[in-house]
Design an enzyme around this catalytic site. Sequence first.
Site, PDB file in Angstrom:
ATOM      1  N   GLY A 208       0.804  -1.219   0.000  1.00  0.00           N
ATOM      2  CA  GLY A 208       0.000   0.000   0.000  1.00  0.00           C
ATOM      3  C   GLY A 208       0.834   1.264   0.000  1.00  0.00           C
ATOM      4  O   GLY A 208       1.972   1.269  -0.441  1.00  0.00           O
TER       5      GLY A 208
ATOM      6  N   LEU B  52      -4.308  -5.391  -5.344  1.00  0.00           N
ATOM      7  CA  LEU B  52      -3.175  -4.459  -5.243  1.00  0.00           C
ATOM      8  C   LEU B  52      -1.980  -5.035  -4.469  1.00  0.00           C
ATOM      9  O   LEU B  52      -2.129  -5.500  -3.348  1.00  0.00           O
ATOM     10  CB  LEU B  52      -3.659  -3.173  -4.543  1.00  0.00           C
ATOM     11  CG  LEU B  52      -2.706  -1.984  -4.608  1.00  0.00           C
ATOM     12  CD1 LEU B  52      -2.577  -1.465  -6.027  1.00  0.00           C
ATOM     13  CD2 LEU B  52      -3.180  -0.881  -3.682  1.00  0.00           C
ATOM     14  N   ASP B  53      -0.788  -4.953  -5.060  1.00  0.00           N
ATOM     15  CA  ASP B  53       0.472  -5.379  -4.428  1.00  0.00           C
ATOM     16  C   ASP B  53       0.494  -6.872  -4.101  1.00  0.00           C
ATOM     17  O   ASP B  53       1.325  -7.326  -3.305  1.00  0.00           O
ATOM     18  CB  ASP B  53       0.778  -4.568  -3.153  1.00  0.00           C
ATOM     19  CG  ASP B  53       0.978  -3.092  -3.444  1.00  0.00           C
ATOM     20  OD1 ASP B  53       1.320  -2.756  -4.597  1.00  0.00           O
ATOM     21  OD2 ASP B  53       0.788  -2.277  -2.535  1.00  0.00           O
ATOM     22  N   GLU B  54      -0.421  -7.631  -4.696  1.00  0.00           N
ATOM     23  CA  GLU B  54      -0.468  -9.068  -4.426  1.00  0.00           C
ATOM     24  C   GLU B  54      -0.079  -9.890  -5.648  1.00  0.00           C
ATOM     25  O   GLU B  54      -0.131 -11.116  -5.612  1.00  0.00           O
ATOM     26  CB  GLU B  54      -1.884  -9.476  -3.970  1.00  0.00           C
ATOM     27  CG  GLU B  54      -2.283  -9.014  -2.592  1.00  0.00           C
ATOM     28  CD  GLU B  54      -1.583  -9.784  -1.478  1.00  0.00           C
ATOM     29  OE1 GLU B  54      -0.835 -10.736  -1.761  1.00  0.00           O
ATOM     30  OE2 GLU B  54      -1.786  -9.411  -0.309  1.00  0.00           O
TER      31      GLU B  54
END
Lengths: 286, 286, 286, 286
Positions: free
Chosen positions: A203, A229-231
Amino acid sequence: MRSFRLVLVCQDQQAIIARVSRWIADQGGNIVNSDQHSTDPFGGTFFLRTVFVVEKNLNQAQVQERFRGFMAAMGWEGAFWRLVAEDEPKRMAILASKQAHCLLDLLWRIRSQELSAVVPCVISNHPDHEQIVESLGFSYHYVLATPQNKPEAEARIQEILEKNQVDLVVLARYMQILSPEFSERYAGHMINIHHSFLPAFKGANPYSRAKERGVKLVGATAHYVTADLDEGPIIEQDTIRVTHRDSIDDLRRKGADIERLVLGRAVRWHLEDRVLLDGSRTVVFA
Amino acid sequence: MRSFRLVLVCQDQQAIIARVSRWIADQGGNIVNSDQHSTDPFGGTFFLRTVFVVEKNLNQAQVQERFRGFMAAMGWEGAFWRLVAEDEPKRMAILASKQAHCLLDLLWRIRSQELSAVVPCVISNHPDHEQIVESLGFSYHYVLATPQNKPEAEARIQEILEKNQVDLVVLARYMQILSPEFSERYAGHMINIHHSFLPAFKGANPYSRAKERGVKLVGATAHYVTADLDEGPIIEQDTIRVTHRDSIDDLRRKGADIERLVLGRAVRWHLEDRVLLDGSRTVVFA
Amino acid sequence: MRSFRLVLVCQDQQAIIARVSRWIADQGGNIVNSDQHSTDPFGGTFFLRTVFVVEKNLNQAQVQERFRGFMAAMGWEGAFWRLVAEDEPKRMAILASKQAHCLLDLLWRIRSQELSAVVPCVISNHPDHEQIVESLGFSYHYVLATPQNKPEAEARIQEILEKNQVDLVVLARYMQILSPEFSERYAGHMINIHHSFLPAFKGANPYSRAKERGVKLVGATAHYVTADLDEGPIIEQDTIRVTHRDSIDDLRRKGADIERLVLGRAVRWHLEDRVLLDGSRTVVFA
Amino acid sequence: MRSFRLVLVCQDQQAIIARVSRWIADQGGNIVNSDQHSTDPFGGTFFLRTVFVVEKNLNQAQVQERFRGFMAAMGWEGAFWRLVAEDEPKRMAILASKQAHCLLDLLWRIRSQELSAVVPCVISNHPDHEQIVESLGFSYHYVLATPQNKPEAEARIQEILEKNQVDLVVLARYMQILSPEFSERYAGHMINIHHSFLPAFKGANPYSRAKERGVKLVGATAHYVTADLDEGPIIEQDTIRVTHRDSIDDLRRKGADIERLVLGRAVRWHLEDRVLLDGSRTVVFA
């Protein structure tokens, strides 16, 4: 003599390598290098990347056609494969926001022929980098993006990408969150650089949070973009040492060097078809 | 079901991988993992390491016999190869002098089954480590070695090595210079850890000289021993940061940690036949 | 001539260094090395660590008494300080569970005089390591610990620690969660090694989760224990590269090497009073 | 309020820190951060770097004048010291040859205000980079340099440096060997990046020789230039992993990333007066 690159992902079974390498030999091909990986030799997933040269003058379409026939004969139609001539570079778009260090680093690697790609367009939600990008010989598109105009902005970006027949989208510190639809459209073809060692500090504001937590290393992560997101699947990561003396700005500065290296490696590997998806992870034949 | 490991070094030519992998498939074998490398696909040297499992109950001698026939049929008699059952560990001797950190580190890796080897003997020119080595369950041989008694000492060491049918000799900070004859007898089967980043600081007292030169990193190098001191093929290296504050003793302390890691990795890779000689260099399928 | 070590944490203000170094000079002392840090020169927190030698034969109590007087004269009574003779080692207890790599590494560093500490007791909830620990010359206490008998087990451990007048407790892969009361009793005097790069993979099974997430580095974190699990002030961290080839066991093996190095450095720094608390973070004068 | 930076190198003796920090306090100054190092507290060399702020409006000349008086009063006239206002950046020239990666990296760090310096001139013995350097806003001087015209070329370079009142000369992969006279003129003010981990691979073609030797890491070294080639005091070094797969071009590519980072750090530290000479070595207060 021409060099081709084959990547193949399928269920593991006996004699895959024997059959594929026999097929290459039957084309008069000679394997230059080859990597394979199996998650489990008994029914797991098998990953292959092979570079081979053929003496005679075959073009990409002809070799692909022959390989398609081979795959059908083997009964491996469900497998994923890609077979490309090594001298046909991918087309890569770069998206950036206010900070230009990753963008400029990639452009310089392109110019110095360290990365083999064509960059038909650079897109940014800031107008600031137009002069330097154009002086380096690249085309710059300013697309205003705000939380309010996201659908219009994404439509405009997509239009530019499609017009330029882009194979790979690189988010070089592009700070706008993309819609799930946009992310899915480029699944496996869009790389982001996140300025932390994921899964730590997912994040916003990772460097501030790293300072707050008092970590002794900061890092960067290049990953494929997914709707989550960001995964997305991680391609490359690295870290650099920091101390109690480093302010948040120092973390940003030290981290920026690592971001550039990590993104440069990830993009290079993708352009050379060295990164294969294994579910939510990657196999990287670096 | 049993697992075998094949390493092969020969002149590169068309269809090697196709033929070898076909042979493995013909034995009912399934490749678990495989690495190859070619110094030049047109007439260079080709290196292969393949691990495969066979369902039926074949012993090592039988598989070797079949592979020997295959190699003869291919006309590849000049090639180097080794084919071993993975469950037959190598026999490793460790030689050490006064400093025991590398010796103890290896013994602990053996005990915790991180390294797959039998250690029938530890040999030292110092009597100091007898108690701890024996309390760890290993046999300790004290062999006095001086510049004056070198031939006798080496003869005694060789006797112990031969009696214990040793495949690999590890010089874990053994500070006596071995004769060229002794070195050549164990060529490719004797690993030394040198306490510098070779080729920097070859020879004696590398940490003192590193301090004198003011380097900002110290390192360690694991290499095969040759008659030419500190010039043997390098297997593994690593470095660690030092500063102007570090005394020579600090360099020794920091370096000792790196020596242990570098030697541990090199020994592991050798025991798993991951290190192949390419003239004065190595190919390491890590 | 005797060497003393002063650490001081107080509100930053003008002329602290001038006054403290004047005081040292007034004792006939000579500063050997000195580190300071300020979070903000105008009203932030000031951290000082100074090593100085005095020619005359002063004992620790006398020097402490004089410094107490100095602090009172300055009006800095609220400040935190510690002043110790460098030749008086701390007393350190080590707690371990089934895996012994961190425990044995620390014991070897003690034996080889790399770490300056007295280790009056090793405590474990497994009986396995008694023989090797005792053969290294240390006293071993087996204390059964289960979720059911936690209060009794902690009482027994505390009894051993107090009887042995322990200054520092090291959790060298001790896999029992300690009660908040126990953690608070040793706040700032108990170091844990967590087998991940915190804040990534807090909690149980970090290597399995690292494999699942597909990270390209694994790490280790040494931190002071607080009641809030894995949230204590970080002392040291490091990472090591892994690939898609590495199984969870490979991550454990590679990680174990990093755990040992990270814990060894953190313990060394604590023993030498190089780690100062700054709220939930640390200042490390390494 | 203005920030000043003092560096001091002198023979170690009692109460230096007390006296200097008292002098700073007497100016109404407050120490922001401070580093010191002594090669031996009894008669060795003492190194100090202190940053302090003064409330009143003092200019650089006034503060220098006062400090000169203090040094005279102390009887420390033989000592080396420098006292500068932090907001007066050094003037830096960059020399480069055909390869531009280090040159461009430094220019970008200047542009992004990561490095605090004025770069009045870029000088090269190749005309190639004129357009890009000028588009970045810097002045480019092409000075043909051959073995034959070395004296003329050096005279021309010196003329440019003097006209631009340059404090620091950075050889950013400048491939001409400078005369001893030129090197001595800028002793302690000229930084070179050598593309190996010195003292390994001194001299020409380090990457080719690294490949030939089969090392497992390549490195880079930033050092002050002295008349003795590649023997000057080392400021910073780093290494990166390579394998048997890497060609000489791969070593160059991987090495180039390390060269940029190492040179960027060394230049930054010099610009901030963090690098002090200790004979043929450096003290780096990083």
